[in-house]
Structure formats: structure tokens, C-alpha cells
Design a protein around this motif. Sequence first.
Motif, PDB file in Angstrom:
ATOM      1  N   LYS A   1       0.831  -1.210   0.000  1.00 53.08           N
ATOM      2  CA  LYS A   1       0.000   0.000   0.000  1.00 53.08           C
ATOM      3  C   LYS A   1       0.863   1.256   0.000  1.00 53.08           C
ATOM      4  N   LEU A   2       1.952   1.259   0.778  1.00 53.86           N
ATOM      5  CA  LEU A   2       2.857   2.415   0.793  1.00 53.86           C
ATOM      6  C   LEU A   2       3.516   2.628  -0.566  1.00 53.86           C
ATOM      7  N   ILE A   3       3.902   1.530  -1.199  1.00 54.84           N
ATOM      8  CA  ILE A   3       4.540   1.632  -2.517  1.00 54.84           C
ATOM      9  C   ILE A   3       3.562   2.215  -3.527  1.00 54.84           C
ATOM     10  N   GLU A   4       2.372   1.673  -3.565  1.00 52.42           N
ATOM     11  CA  GLU A   4       1.390   2.123  -4.553  1.00 52.42           C
ATOM     12  C   GLU A   4       0.792   3.485  -4.224  1.00 52.42           C
ATOM     13  N   GLY A   5       0.549   3.735  -2.966  1.00 50.96           N
ATOM     14  CA  GLY A   5      -0.154   4.960  -2.583  1.00 50.96           C
ATOM     15  C   GLY A   5       0.730   6.176  -2.398  1.00 50.96           C
ATOM     16  N   LYS A   6       1.881   5.975  -1.771  1.00 48.50           N
ATOM     17  CA  LYS A   6       2.746   7.114  -1.444  1.00 48.50           C
ATOM     18  C   LYS A   6       4.110   7.043  -2.114  1.00 48.50           C
ATOM     19  N   ALA A   7       4.329   6.033  -2.921  1.00 50.32           N
ATOM     20  CA  ALA A   7       5.614   5.835  -3.606  1.00 50.32           C
ATOM     21  C   ALA A   7       6.770   5.821  -2.613  1.00 50.32           C
ATOM     22  N   GLN A   8       6.540   5.203  -1.468  1.00 53.45           N
ATOM     23  CA  GLN A   8       7.575   5.079  -0.441  1.00 53.45           C
ATOM     24  C   GLN A   8       8.052   3.637  -0.421  1.00 53.45           C
ATOM     25  N   CYS A   9       9.323   3.451  -0.782  1.00 52.46           N
ATOM     26  CA  CYS A   9       9.861   2.100  -0.744  1.00 52.46           C
ATOM     27  C   CYS A   9      11.372   2.131  -0.874  1.00 52.46           C
ATOM     28  N   THR A  10      11.953   1.041  -0.446  1.00 52.71           N
ATOM     29  CA  THR A  10      13.380   0.848  -0.657  1.00 52.71           C
ATOM     30  C   THR A  10      13.554   0.207  -2.028  1.00 52.71           C
ATOM     31  N   LEU A  11      14.766   0.218  -2.519  1.00 51.44           N
ATOM     32  CA  LEU A  11      15.039  -0.452  -3.795  1.00 51.44           C
ATOM     33  C   LEU A  11      14.749  -1.948  -3.667  1.00 51.44           C
ATOM     34  N   GLU A  12      15.081  -2.527  -2.517  1.00 50.56           N
ATOM     35  CA  GLU A  12      14.824  -3.949  -2.308  1.00 50.56           C
ATOM     36  C   GLU A  12      13.336  -4.256  -2.429  1.00 50.56           C
ATOM     37  N   ASN A  13      12.483  -3.469  -1.777  1.00 49.69           N
ATOM     38  CA  ASN A  13      11.044  -3.723  -1.841  1.00 49.69           C
ATOM     39  C   ASN A  13      10.488  -3.454  -3.234  1.00 49.69           C
ATOM     40  N   PHE A  14      11.022  -2.437  -3.900  1.00 48.39           N
ATOM     41  CA  PHE A  14      10.610  -2.159  -5.273  1.00 48.39           C
ATOM     42  C   PHE A  14      10.907  -3.375  -6.147  1.00 48.39           C
ATOM     43  N   MET A  15      12.109  -3.916  -6.004  1.00 48.12           N
ATOM     44  CA  MET A  15      12.502  -5.077  -6.800  1.00 48.12           C
ATOM     45  C   MET A  15      11.657  -6.307  -6.461  1.00 48.12           C
ATOM     46  N   ARG A  16      11.313  -6.461  -5.205  1.00 50.83           N
ATOM     47  CA  ARG A  16      10.456  -7.590  -4.814  1.00 50.83           C
ATOM     48  C   ARG A  16       9.106  -7.520  -5.520  1.00 50.83           C
ATOM     49  N   VAL A  17       8.558  -6.308  -5.609  1.00 50.91           N
ATOM     50  CA  VAL A  17       7.274  -6.132  -6.290  1.00 50.91           C
ATOM     51  C   VAL A  17       7.437  -6.390  -7.781  1.00 50.91           C
ATOM     52  N   VAL A  18       8.500  -5.870  -8.379  1.00 56.35           N
ATOM     53  CA  VAL A  18       8.758  -6.101  -9.807  1.00 56.35           C
ATOM     54  C   VAL A  18       8.833  -7.602 -10.085  1.00 56.35           C
ATOM     55  N   ILE A  19       9.566  -8.321  -9.272  1.00 54.06           N
ATOM     56  CA  ILE A  19       9.703  -9.772  -9.448  1.00 54.06           C
ATOM     57  C   ILE A  19       8.378 -10.469  -9.177  1.00 54.06           C
ATOM     58  N   GLY A  20       7.663 -10.020  -8.143  1.00 51.67           N
ATOM     59  CA  GLY A  20       6.355 -10.602  -7.812  1.00 51.67           C
ATOM     60  C   GLY A  20       5.358 -10.446  -8.937  1.00 51.67           C
ATOM     61  N   LEU A  21       5.496  -9.386  -9.709  1.00 54.23           N
ATOM     62  CA  LEU A  21       4.616  -9.154 -10.855  1.00 54.23           C
ATOM     63  C   LEU A  21       5.130  -9.834 -12.133  1.00 54.23           C
ATOM     64  N   GLY A  22       6.292 -10.477 -12.044  1.00 52.65           N
ATOM     65  CA  GLY A  22       6.857 -11.147 -13.209  1.00 52.65           C
ATOM     66  C   GLY A  22       7.420 -10.178 -14.235  1.00 52.65           C
ATOM     67  N   LEU A  23       7.902  -9.031 -13.772  1.00 46.85           N
ATOM     68  CA  LEU A  23       8.387  -7.990 -14.674  1.00 46.85           C
ATOM     69  C   LEU A  23       9.907  -7.842 -14.674  1.00 46.85           C
ATOM     70  N   ALA A  24      10.618  -8.780 -14.100  1.00 49.26           N
ATOM     71  CA  ALA A  24      12.080  -8.658 -14.014  1.00 49.26           C
ATOM     72  C   ALA A  24      12.712  -8.530 -15.393  1.00 49.26           C
ATOM     73  N   GLY A  25      12.159  -9.179 -16.389  1.00 51.57           N
ATOM     74  CA  GLY A  25      12.688  -9.089 -17.747  1.00 51.57           C
ATOM     75  C   GLY A  25      12.612  -7.679 -18.312  1.00 51.57           C
ATOM     76  N   GLU A  26      11.690  -6.877 -17.821  1.00 56.15           N
ATOM     77  CA  GLU A  26      11.545  -5.495 -18.282  1.00 56.15           C
ATOM     78  C   GLU A  26      12.754  -4.648 -17.903  1.00 56.15           C
ATOM     79  N   LEU A  27      13.511  -5.089 -16.910  1.00 56.68           N
ATOM     80  CA  LEU A  27      14.673  -4.328 -16.445  1.00 56.68           C
ATOM     81  C   LEU A  27      15.924  -4.619 -17.267  1.00 56.68           C
ATOM     82  N   GLN A  28      15.846  -5.604 -18.147  1.00 57.84           N
ATOM     83  CA  GLN A  28      17.013  -6.059 -18.901  1.00 57.84           C
ATOM     84  C   GLN A  28      17.701  -4.939 -19.670  1.00 57.84           C
ATOM     85  N   ALA A  29      16.934  -4.024 -20.229  1.00 55.25           N
ATOM     86  CA  ALA A  29      17.507  -2.975 -21.088  1.00 55.25           C
ATOM     87  C   ALA A  29      17.959  -1.738 -20.315  1.00 55.25           C
ATOM     88  N   LEU A  30      17.745  -1.718 -19.012  1.00 54.25           N
ATOM     89  CA  LEU A  30      18.156  -0.552 -18.227  1.00 54.25           C
ATOM     90  C   LEU A  30      19.668  -0.443 -18.155  1.00 54.25           C
TER      91      LEU A  30
END
Length: 121
Positions: free
Chosen positions: A46-75
Amino acid sequence: MLDFGFASEQEARTELCQRLRAQRLVQGLSQAELAERAGLSVSTVKLIEGKAQCTLENFMRVVIGLGLAGELQALFVFKPKSIAQMEPAAQASRVRAPRKARTHQPQPGEEVPAHTVKPSP
């Protein structure tokens, strides 16, 4: 769509977290389901989605949880803009910056080998 080149850190973070929320909704997941997949608490999601408050670790956990890790390949992949930039990029195998020469300053009472002592100018 936000132009990250002109965005502040807060604006970029907010945009990315809104995109994660949109992905969650497209996938038909509740915040609780995403939290479980990501190994986070619902309040953290809720904090990530509502207030954009998160650590890089938690952001990455959500990205992986959504199956979007491949989207980071080109960064952050170096994209040469000229032929002159291609050669150094191809040779860029060094991982560390070159070391600076160390100069040892003898401590009071420390013996200094004669071959390392430089005469004073």
C-alpha cells in the motif's frame, strides 16, 4: 507519460510506483496477493502504490512478484552514439578504477630501509 529526463526523483518514483499498481490491476491481483508473491506485508505494498515510499529492495520484490524482471534487462545498457564510442566500449573489461600510488609515511621510531629513502631536494 512522464519524461524521466526532466523529472525529479520524487516524480520518477511516483510514476514507477503507479506503473507497478497498473500492472497489478491488469494482472487481476489484489494487494494481498501481490504482497504474498513479493514476500512483503500488505501495508508495504500500500505504501509503494499509494505514497511511492519504498526501498530499492522492496521495489525489486514487487517487480519480481509481478513477473516484470525481464523489463529491467535494457536498463543502463551502454548504447554508443558514434563509432568513436564503440571501440572503448568494446575494450571496457576493467572493473575497477586504477589505483593511486601509495606513499608510505614512516611513523616516529619506525626503521625505513635505505633503498626506499629518497634524498630531500
